[in-house]
Design an enzyme around this catalytic site. Structure first.
Site, PDB file in Angstrom:
ATOM      1  CB  ALA A   1      49.029  -0.031  51.892  1.00 26.39           C
TER       2      ALA A   1
ATOM      3  N   GLY B   1      51.173  -2.293  47.370  1.00 30.65           N
ATOM      4  CA  GLY B   1      52.476  -2.083  48.002  1.00 30.65           C
ATOM      5  C   GLY B   1      53.297  -3.366  48.043  1.00 30.65           C
TER       6      GLY B   1
ATOM      7  CD  GLU C   1      53.463   0.579  44.973  1.00 30.21           C
ATOM      8  OE1 GLU C   1      52.875   0.401  46.064  1.00 30.21           O
ATOM      9  OE2 GLU C   1      53.401   1.637  44.337  1.00 30.21           O
TER      10      GLU C   1
HETATM   11  C1  3H9 Z   1      48.308  -0.207  48.521  1.00 28.65           C
HETATM   12  O1  3H9 Z   1      49.005  -1.175  48.629  1.00 28.65           O
HETATM   13  C2  3H9 Z   1      48.855   1.189  48.364  1.00 28.65           C
HETATM   14  C3  3H9 Z   1      50.309   1.209  47.982  1.00 28.65           C
HETATM   15  O2  3H9 Z   1      50.424   1.383  46.596  1.00 28.65           O
HETATM   16  C4  3H9 Z   1      51.000   2.371  48.636  1.00 28.65           C
HETATM   17  C5  3H9 Z   1      51.370   2.205  50.075  1.00 28.65           C
HETATM   18  C6  3H9 Z   1      52.503   1.262  50.388  1.00 28.65           C
HETATM   19  N1  3H9 Z   1      44.613  -4.293  54.412  1.00 28.65           N
HETATM   20  O3  3H9 Z   1      39.487 -10.565  50.962  1.00 28.65           O
HETATM   21  P1  3H9 Z   1      39.564 -11.545  52.070  1.00 28.65           P
HETATM   22  C7  3H9 Z   1      41.615  -8.358  55.258  1.00 28.65           C
HETATM   23  S1  3H9 Z   1      46.623  -0.316  48.579  1.00 28.65           S
HETATM   24  C8  3H9 Z   1      43.894  -4.605  55.507  1.00 28.65           C
HETATM   25  O4  3H9 Z   1      38.303 -11.983  52.703  1.00 28.65           O
HETATM   26  P2  3H9 Z   1      40.617 -13.523  50.249  1.00 28.65           P
HETATM   27  C9  3H9 Z   1      40.149  -8.409  54.865  1.00 28.65           C
HETATM   28  O5  3H9 Z   1      39.475  -7.246  55.289  1.00 28.65           O
HETATM   29  C10 3H9 Z   1      46.298  -2.007  48.907  1.00 28.65           C
HETATM   30  N2  3H9 Z   1      43.119  -5.718  55.567  1.00 28.65           N
HETATM   31  O6  3H9 Z   1      40.423 -12.833  51.668  1.00 28.65           O
HETATM   32  C11 3H9 Z   1      39.698  -9.653  55.585  1.00 28.65           C
HETATM   33  O7  3H9 Z   1      39.502  -9.334  56.947  1.00 28.65           O
HETATM   34  P3  3H9 Z   1      38.341 -10.050  57.794  1.00 28.65           P
HETATM   35  C12 3H9 Z   1      46.451  -2.832  47.689  1.00 28.65           C
HETATM   36  C13 3H9 Z   1      43.097  -6.509  54.499  1.00 28.65           C
HETATM   37  O8  3H9 Z   1      41.498 -14.659  50.491  1.00 28.65           O
HETATM   38  C14 3H9 Z   1      40.909 -10.573  55.495  1.00 28.65           C
HETATM   39  O9  3H9 Z   1      42.026  -9.710  55.257  1.00 28.65           O
HETATM   40  N3  3H9 Z   1      46.042  -4.182  47.965  1.00 28.65           N
HETATM   41  C15 3H9 Z   1      43.821  -6.229  53.342  1.00 28.65           C
HETATM   42  O10 3H9 Z   1      39.313 -13.698  49.575  1.00 28.65           O
HETATM   43  C16 3H9 Z   1      40.827 -11.586  54.377  1.00 28.65           C
HETATM   44  O11 3H9 Z   1      40.520 -10.903  53.175  1.00 28.65           O
HETATM   45  C17 3H9 Z   1      44.778  -4.575  47.821  1.00 28.65           C
HETATM   46  O12 3H9 Z   1      43.922  -3.829  47.400  1.00 28.65           O
HETATM   47  C18 3H9 Z   1      44.609  -5.068  53.316  1.00 28.65           C
HETATM   48  N4  3H9 Z   1      45.369  -4.734  52.242  1.00 28.65           N
HETATM   49  O13 3H9 Z   1      41.411 -12.435  49.360  1.00 28.65           O
HETATM   50  C19 3H9 Z   1      44.493  -6.003  48.174  1.00 28.65           C
HETATM   51  N5  3H9 Z   1      43.583  -7.205  52.433  1.00 28.65           N
HETATM   52  O14 3H9 Z   1      38.671 -11.506  57.776  1.00 28.65           O
HETATM   53  C20 3H9 Z   1      43.188  -6.114  48.910  1.00 28.65           C
HETATM   54  C21 3H9 Z   1      42.757  -8.063  53.022  1.00 28.65           C
HETATM   55  O15 3H9 Z   1      38.414  -9.381  59.114  1.00 28.65           O
HETATM   56  N6  3H9 Z   1      42.911  -7.468  49.339  1.00 28.65           N
HETATM   57  N7  3H9 Z   1      42.449  -7.658  54.269  1.00 28.65           N
HETATM   58  O16 3H9 Z   1      37.060  -9.739  57.031  1.00 28.65           O
HETATM   59  C22 3H9 Z   1      42.441  -8.401  48.490  1.00 28.65           C
HETATM   60  O17 3H9 Z   1      42.283  -8.189  47.300  1.00 28.65           O
HETATM   61  C23 3H9 Z   1      42.076  -9.717  49.082  1.00 28.65           C
HETATM   62  O18 3H9 Z   1      41.883  -9.541  50.461  1.00 28.65           O
HETATM   63  C24 3H9 Z   1      43.134 -10.832  48.867  1.00 28.65           C
HETATM   64  C25 3H9 Z   1      42.715 -12.065  49.697  1.00 28.65           C
HETATM   65  C26 3H9 Z   1      43.187 -11.192  47.380  1.00 28.65           C
HETATM   66  C27 3H9 Z   1      44.487 -10.381  49.320  1.00 28.65           C
END
Ligand code: 3H9
Length: 705
Positions: free
Chosen positions: A63, A109, A112
């Site tokens: 999400a 998500g 999911e």
């Molecule tokens: C969910 O899914 C709820 C569901 O169950 C129900 C509803 C459907 N949203 O970390 P990085 C941005 S809860 C918005 O530096 P990496 C981040 O802020 C969600 N923004 O890169 C950054 O922005 P900026 C479950 C996001 O390569 C940029 O992307 N998912 C999101 O080191 C790059 O991120 C998670 O918890 C997001 N979901 O790592 C995953 N994700 O450049 C959370 C990232 O402006 N994300 N951004 O600073 C991560 O774990 C890591 O970002 C990921 C990439 C592994 C994906």
């Protein structure tokens, strides 16, 4: 505006591509786009099957986290969740085989959506997971119901309660993935989808009941998960909520389980725990953004390093470099100290090997990257030197003068001082632009925080290099200003001052530690000092006295110095604030401390009194946040989030409480200010409200707003 979800047909397979950089989050328009394109594929006579894939570097990372803060109330959360559940049911009911093609990560998500597809294929480097718990929520789009059906209850419990990512090979073994695609992902996914279409096969995850058929085993696993969480959750609620939702997959049918998930999700998403964790998620990424430094700002490549000082810190720092594959020269002044330092490093690696974390070959390879020396040879070749000698001002200054002579003009000169003035070292080196503080936290090879102390003359290139280097070392680098103790230790002085005063006023060492571990810290302030070494703080106080200063204004407890004089340095001498039996790190309360506290109280004319845990927590947190406000006002930290990240990664501040500044915001700044004023009246003028706290409280704002 580019299309968020694209559609094309290739080899009779409809390809639905999510294109929402940087991580293909499910921002508004993306779920709708996927539904629309899958419906189009279902109706498209040219398509026999459907592939859902991500553009760029990843599948869907979940999400859009920014959305959670915009959910106004429980009703709105329930409505949104019902909508997304209905959307996924419709996907799952697609009449043509629907295959998720995963590269990068399928998280939250994202997984999911993938589980609502009929099949999942992924590249070998793909990772999947339900990391919602790290944001204080549970999977909210059917993850707690589909994952146990696909991978079994124990795997679902592990992934959901810990938020770990699972590798492609593990996901395949556990049934989350159906195939690993070695070559081109899209080509592999299309071939897989065509084969399913040819065989007329469609498998709906919600109908797979075999893995949850043994209800009793599942319920036992849930009970065991709850028991395990008591040790690690440290007061967080979301991990338990994940277990509750997974348990519903065992006790209710799919529809009932989803309804339960929707309700639990609503409770979590509106909680302070979730708000704090979401804030931290962004703060942890924001710390890398420093005014004047862009992503492409010039930075030097660090390919080789030297560390001066092979003590506890120097050894841990050398290990951090080696672990990142960077060869290190390790210098000591005497052979005995050098040998001791090297043997500690070897022992640390061997302990990791004995636990099966690394192989024996890896131990030898790591050690081969360290070149011990008593001299300065090779220092003219390295890209960075980290000074980690004894915390003594004159000694450090002389090291910097030497480094200015023996290193290349473009070599970065970093000091691991935890308190002292970087600018004076910069001056001594003769190359102030290259000088910076790199304050590691003990044990340096384990703790994630790196305070990057910006001196008056540190160049932007030096700071940019430090930030990139922190990432390479697997650390969270936070740029801070050059004041005594920087941010972490400057604030810690107030935390410890209050702890010591509480001790003298009547609380016991173990009661104070217990109150703070109950709050969520991994160790309390006294056990922490016994680990870090009571001698370290004592030497800093000696230095401060020599220049006529104290660390935190107010009454200074005499007990820490008394322990130092007795040679009670903590765990390493078998006694400190606690006693330790030989070979055992479990702290044993020592009546001697009570005696010292009683004497100290009498000397200050205090009558000792029973003190409640709430007062302990309130006093130390108020002291921390109030000094944090001063740190912010002086610009020593760029943002409140930087302080919170420092406390979470440097001292184990419980993540779900967000950090000291988030804690203050949660309490409300007027309430925090009222506490400071009350403590001033009761305990004395050393309690002085930060002008920033006063101003924000008057304006009805928080540190973050
Ligand atoms: C969910 O899914 C709820 C569901 O169950 C129900 C509803 C459907 N949203 O970390 P990085 C941005 S809860 C918005 O530096 P990496 C981040 O802020 C969600 N923004 O890169 C950054 O922005 P900026 C479950 C996001 O390569 C940029 O992307 N998912 C999101 O080191 C790059 O991120 C998670 O918890 C997001 N979901 O790592 C995953 N994700 O450049 C959370 C990232 O402006 N994300 N951004 O600073 C991560 O774990 C890591 O970002 C990921 C990439 C592994 C994906």
């Amino acid at each position: 505006m580019p299309e968020l979800v694209r559609y094309h047909v290739q080899e009779e397979v409809a390809v639905v591509t999510v294109d929402n950089p940087p991580v293909n989050a499910l921002s508004p328009g993306v779920p709708e786009g996927i539904s629309e394109m899958v419906a189009r594929a279902a109706a498209d006579p040219a398509a026999r099957a459907v592939v859902l894939i991500g553009a760029g570097t990843t599948f869907i990372a979940g999400a859009d986290i920014r959305i959670f803060g915009t959910i106004p109330d429980r009703e709105a959360s329930l409505r949104r969740s019902r909508e997304i559940h209905a959307r996924l049911l419709a996907l799952e009911d697609c009449p043509k085989p629907l295959v998720a093609a995963i590269h990068g990560t399928a998280l939250g998500g994202g997984l999911e959506f993938a589980m609502a597809c009929h099949y999942r294929v992924g590249v070998p480097a793909a990772r999947v997971g339900q990391p919602e718990v790290l944001l204080g929520i549970i999977p909210g789009a059917g993850g707690t119901q589909r994952l146990p059906r696909l991978a079994g209850v124990p795997t679902a419990l592990e992934l959901c309660t810990q938020g770990n990512h699972s590798s492609a090979s593990r996901a395949l073994a556990e049934g989350i993935l159906d195939q690993i695609v070695e070559g081109d992902l899209l080509a592999g996914a299309i071939a897989f989808a065509r084969a399913k279409a040819a065989a007329g096969e469609i498998r709906k995850t919600r109908h797979l009941d075999a893995r949850i058929a043994d209800r009793q085993a599942g319920l036992t696993a849930c009970a065991a998960a709850r028991a395990g969480l008591r040790k690690i959750a440290r007061g967080a609620r979301a991990p338990y909520a994940c277990v509750d939702a997974i348990e519903a997959a065992l006790t209710l049918d799919f529809g009932g389980g989803c309804q339960r998930e929707i309700e639990i999700f609503a409770d979590c998403v509106l909680s302070a725990e979730s708000r704090n964790l979401v804030r931290l998620f962004f703060a942890e990424r924001e710390v890398a953004k420093v005014p004047g430094i862009a992503k492409d700002s010039p930075a030097r490549q660090i390919r080789s390093a030297a560390v001066v000082g092979a003590g506890t810190m120097g050894g841990g720092i050398a290990m951090s470099y080696v672990n990142a594959g960077i060869p290190v020269i390790l210098r000591e002044a005497g052979q005995e100290a050098l040998d001791r330092g090297l043997s500690v490093i070897r022992k640390n690696y061997e302990i990791s090997a004995s636990k099966g974390k690394i192989s024996k070959e890896q131990v030898e390879r790591a050690l081969s990257l360290i070149r011990p020396t008593l001299g300065w040879e090779g220092f003219d070749q390295v890209d960075i030197v980290v000074e980690a000698v004894f915390e003594n001002f004159e000694l450090k200054k002389s090291v910097f003068a030497e480094l200015g002579r023996v290193t290349r003009p473009d070599c970065i000169l970093a000091s691991n001082t935890s308190t002292l003035d970087i600018d004076q070292f910069a001056q001594a080196s003769g190359r102030p632009a290259s000088v910076v503080g790199h304050h590691f936290f003990s044990p340096a090879n384990v703790m994630k925080l790196l305070e990057i102390v910006r001196g008056k003359h540190s160049s932007l290139e030096t700071i940019a290099t430090s930030l990139q280097l922190a990432k390479k070392l697997g650390k969270v680098g936070v740029v801070v200003g050059n004041c005594f103790g920087f941010v972490a230790n400057r604030m810690l002085a107030y935390y410890l001052r209050e702890a010591h005063l509480l001790l003298e006023e009547g609380a016991s060492v173990s009661q104070i530690d217990q109150a703070l571990t109950d709050f969520g810290f991994p160790v309390g302030p006294y056990a922490m000092q016994d680990i870090a070494g009571i001698d370290v703080g004592a030497r800093i106080r000696q230095y401060l006295r020599s220049i006529g200063k104290t660390r935190a204004e107010g009454p200074q407890s005499v007990i820490p110095d008394q322990l130092y004089e007795m040679g009670r340095y903590g765990q390493k001498t078998g006694a400190g604030w606690y006693r330790y039996e030989p070979g055992n790190r479990a702290p044993v309360p020592d009546p001697l401390i009570e005696e010292l506290a009683e004497k100290a109280a009498a000397a200050r004319g205090l009558t000792r009194r029973p003190i409640a845990a709430e007062e302990i927590v309130s006093r130390v947190m108020t002291a921390l946040a109030n000094e944090g406000a001063n740190v912010l006002a002086e610009g020593m930290a760029l943002r409140p989030g930087d302080i919170d990240v420092i406390y979470v990664h440097g001292f184990g501040f419980p993540r779900h409480r967000g950090g000291p500044m988030a804690y203050a915001d949660h309490l409300g700044l007027p309430a925090m200010l009222a506490k400071v004023r009350e403590y001033r009246q009761t305990f004395g003028d050393h309690w002085s409200a930060s002008p920033l706290l006063e101003r924000l409280a008057a304006e009805g704002k928080g540190f973050y707003s």
